[in-house]
Design an enzyme around this catalytic site. Structure first.
Site, PDB file in Angstrom:
ATOM      1  N   SER A 126     -24.494  38.386 -38.217  1.00  0.00           N
ATOM      2  CA  SER A 126     -23.961  37.429 -37.461  1.00  0.00           C
ATOM      3  C   SER A 126     -23.722  36.472 -38.780  1.00  0.00           C
ATOM      4  CB  SER A 126     -24.759  36.329 -36.416  1.00  0.00           C
ATOM      5  OG  SER A 126     -24.312  35.255 -36.509  1.00  0.00           O
ATOM      6  N   TYR A 151     -33.639  33.523 -33.176  1.00  0.00           N
ATOM      7  CA  TYR A 151     -32.349  34.337 -33.012  1.00  0.00           C
ATOM      8  C   TYR A 151     -31.850  34.432 -34.373  1.00  0.00           C
ATOM      9  CZ  TYR A 151     -27.576  35.701 -32.795  1.00  0.00           C
ATOM     10  OH  TYR A 151     -26.369  36.097 -32.991  1.00  0.00           O
ATOM     11  N   LYS A 155     -31.680  38.099 -36.902  1.00  0.00           N
ATOM     12  CA  LYS A 155     -30.597  38.946 -37.561  1.00  0.00           C
ATOM     13  C   LYS A 155     -30.911  39.285 -39.099  1.00  0.00           C
ATOM     14  CE  LYS A 155     -28.176  39.572 -34.175  1.00  0.00           C
ATOM     15  NZ  LYS A 155     -28.052  41.113 -33.563  1.00  0.00           N
TER      16      LYS A 155
HETATM   17  C1  UD1 Z   1     -24.342  30.481 -32.053  1.00  0.00           C
HETATM   18  C2  UD1 Z   1     -24.892  30.925 -33.216  1.00  0.00           C
HETATM   19  C3  UD1 Z   1     -24.544  32.288 -33.575  1.00  0.00           C
HETATM   20  C4  UD1 Z   1     -24.331  33.392 -32.603  1.00  0.00           C
HETATM   21  C5  UD1 Z   1     -23.660  32.635 -31.579  1.00  0.00           C
HETATM   22  C6  UD1 Z   1     -23.899  33.765 -30.322  1.00  0.00           C
HETATM   23  C7  UD1 Z   1     -26.041  29.720 -34.945  1.00  0.00           C
HETATM   24  C8  UD1 Z   1     -25.965  28.523 -35.774  1.00  0.00           C
HETATM   25  N1  UD1 Z   1     -25.123  29.970 -34.236  1.00  0.00           N
HETATM   26  O1  UD1 Z   1     -22.736  30.084 -32.279  1.00  0.00           O
HETATM   27  O2  UD1 Z   1     -25.380  32.768 -34.718  1.00  0.00           O
HETATM   28  O3  UD1 Z   1     -23.845  34.404 -32.927  1.00  0.00           O
HETATM   29  O4  UD1 Z   1     -24.297  31.411 -30.934  1.00  0.00           O
HETATM   30  O5  UD1 Z   1     -24.083  33.080 -28.964  1.00  0.00           O
HETATM   31  O6  UD1 Z   1     -27.192  29.846 -34.617  1.00  0.00           O
HETATM   32  N2  UD1 Z   1     -19.951  23.457 -28.443  1.00  0.00           N
HETATM   33  C9  UD1 Z   1     -19.773  22.283 -27.623  1.00  0.00           C
HETATM   34  N3  UD1 Z   1     -19.976  22.055 -26.304  1.00  0.00           N
HETATM   35  C10 UD1 Z   1     -20.525  23.179 -25.635  1.00  0.00           C
HETATM   36  C11 UD1 Z   1     -20.761  24.578 -26.510  1.00  0.00           C
HETATM   37  C12 UD1 Z   1     -20.598  24.514 -27.721  1.00  0.00           C
HETATM   38  O7  UD1 Z   1     -19.153  21.060 -28.337  1.00  0.00           O
HETATM   39  O8  UD1 Z   1     -20.781  23.113 -24.405  1.00  0.00           O
HETATM   40  C13 UD1 Z   1     -19.552  23.332 -29.779  1.00  0.00           C
HETATM   41  C14 UD1 Z   1     -20.795  23.643 -30.560  1.00  0.00           C
HETATM   42  O9  UD1 Z   1     -21.282  22.557 -31.229  1.00  0.00           O
HETATM   43  C15 UD1 Z   1     -20.207  24.362 -31.699  1.00  0.00           C
HETATM   44  C16 UD1 Z   1     -18.750  25.105 -31.357  1.00  0.00           C
HETATM   45  O10 UD1 Z   1     -18.865  24.637 -29.760  1.00  0.00           O
HETATM   46  O11 UD1 Z   1     -19.531  23.681 -32.731  1.00  0.00           O
HETATM   47  C17 UD1 Z   1     -19.202  26.477 -31.167  1.00  0.00           C
HETATM   48  O12 UD1 Z   1     -20.629  26.695 -30.347  1.00  0.00           O
HETATM   49  P1  UD1 Z   1     -21.256  28.073 -29.637  1.00  0.00           P
HETATM   50  O13 UD1 Z   1     -19.797  28.852 -29.003  1.00  0.00           O
HETATM   51  O14 UD1 Z   1     -22.422  27.776 -28.968  1.00  0.00           O
HETATM   52  O15 UD1 Z   1     -21.507  28.946 -30.886  1.00  0.00           O
HETATM   53  P2  UD1 Z   1     -22.165  28.673 -32.337  1.00  0.00           P
HETATM   54  O16 UD1 Z   1     -23.200  27.690 -32.028  1.00  0.00           O
HETATM   55  O17 UD1 Z   1     -21.406  28.548 -33.380  1.00  0.00           O
END
Ligand code: UD1
Length: 344
Positions: A126, A151, A155
């Site tokens: 990742s 997690y 990785k």
């Molecule tokens: C995270 C992990 C990534 C992992 C992936 C798998 C980290 C830093 N990142 O990705 O390594 O492979 O999960 O599950 O460990 N968001 C909202 N509202 C929500 C959900 C998310 O605003 O309800 C925003 C988050 O703040 C982020 C973006 O959407 O900016 C993407 O979030 P998400 O889909 O959870 O993925 P990551 O956190 O990027």
């Protein structure tokens, strides 16, 4: 016919990869303990490709079971190791579970490979290994940063274990490590897709569950980041595009064209999208207005990260192709399909 063992092959990325491997003419053996996936994915794969992959309900932590499996399918040409736990928040609460599943599962496979003459392993990693990169877009030469969750650390540790095994020169082993950015979307047929357990923590499943009415509104985690619109930026990669990258990587391992016995590739689009931009793209693609509110930042979130995918483009010959609108449409189609099953 070349034989590929896919651990975690009924999971989200695994199932899409099995489809692409079968379409490319590989014989696939799936190992999965169904802890975070459904056997329905195997039926979905069969409906898409017309081929039912061999399926073994087995945990990679079961050394004896895995040993038998390697014997049963003697002559495996390569392994794609997906099987792992992946919820960032859960890993903070249950670190031992995460280290055990993710590290010990890999250790069993690395132990058994030379015993059974299997030389090639593709590992599912990742972009989390880069943390907040110093420069964007981030390429494979960027240093890894201290992980912000157990997690993420698994990785990094798994990457290091593979590196040490390859450096030992043991048994002519080869590996390719793919560092995924943010995989989203579903197969366009809506036969397979992501199946979040309980309340989704990832953005796109939360969006589609909000759109279908399962959730009241989406929470946007922060609009005060140092980005043009204040929300976090990610590189969202279509899961079918991502699955295809595995076929290119397996071909490279098997063709003997690897320059180094261990190679790393970023798998992303090269384009960063903010949370607000993604919401907007979903609204445009589906015509559905999405209720949302801005809330506090989520602990451990990276401000912005997107890939430089040039190495994968040039060396693997792979490129992301599906547009964000089409990708979000596939997620929406999938959500509608699983919602029918919820009602049934
Ligand atoms: C995270 C992990 C990534 C992992 C992936 C798998 C980290 C830093 N990142 O990705 O390594 O492979 O999960 O599950 O460990 N968001 C909202 N509202 C929500 C959900 C998310 O605003 O309800 C925003 C988050 O703040 C982020 C973006 O959407 O900016 C993407 O979030 P998400 O889909 O959870 O993925 P990551 O956190 O990027």
């Amino acid at each position: 016919m070349k034989k590929i063992l896919v651990t975690g092959g009924s999971g989200y990325i695994g199932s899409h990869t099995v489809v692409e491997l079968q379409n490319a003419g590989y014989k696939v053996i799936v190992v999965d303990n169904l802890s975070n996936s459904s056997i329905d994915a195997i039926a979905g794969i069969e409906r898409i490709t017309g081929i039912k992959p061999h399926f073994e309900n087995l945990d990679c932590l079961d050394y004896v079971g895995m040993d038998h499996l390697f014997s049963k399918y003697e002559g495996i040409d390569a392994i794609i190791h997906f099987a792992a736990s992946k919820a960032v928040g859960e890993s903070v609460e249950k670190p031992v579970l995460y280290y055990r599943n993710n590290v010990n599962g890999l250790m069993n496979i690395l132990d058994l490979m030379p015993i059974h003459g299997v030389k090639r392993i593709l590992f599912s990693s990742s972009c989390t290994v880069y943390g907040q990169p110093d420069a964007l877009p981030v390429d494979e030469t960027a240093p890894t940063k201290p992980a912000t969750s157990p997690y993420g650390n698994t990785k990094q540790v798994c990457e290091e274990i593979i590196r040490d095994v390859i450096n030992s020169g043991c048994c002519c082993m080869q590996s390719i490590i793919l560092r995924y950015f943010n995989p989203i979307g579903a197969h366009p047929s809506a036969e397979i897709g992501e199946l979040p357990h309980g309340v989704p923590t990832n953005l796109v499943p939360y969006i589609t569950q909000t759109a279908i009415g399962l959730r009241d509104k989406l929470s946007v985690y922060g609009d005060d980041y140092n980005t043009p619109d204040g929300s976090c930026i990610r590189d969202y990669i279509n899961v079918v595009d991502l699955a295809k990258a595995h076929v290119f990587a397996v071909n490279r391992m098997l063709n003997g064209t690897q320059d180094q016995p261990l190679e790393y590739f970023n798998i992303g689009t090269g384009k960063g999208l903010s949370v607000f931009e993604l919401i907007h793209a979903f609204e445009i693609a589906t015509g559905i207005k999405l209720p949302y509110e801005v809330v506090a930042r989520r602990k451990g979130d990276i401000e912005k990260v997107w890939a430089n995918p040039e190495r994968a483009n040039k060396i693997l010959g792979w490129k992301a192709e599906v547009s964000i609108e089409e990708t979000l449409m596939s997620s929406w189609k999938w959500e509608q399909k699983i919602n029918e099953n919820r009602k049934a």
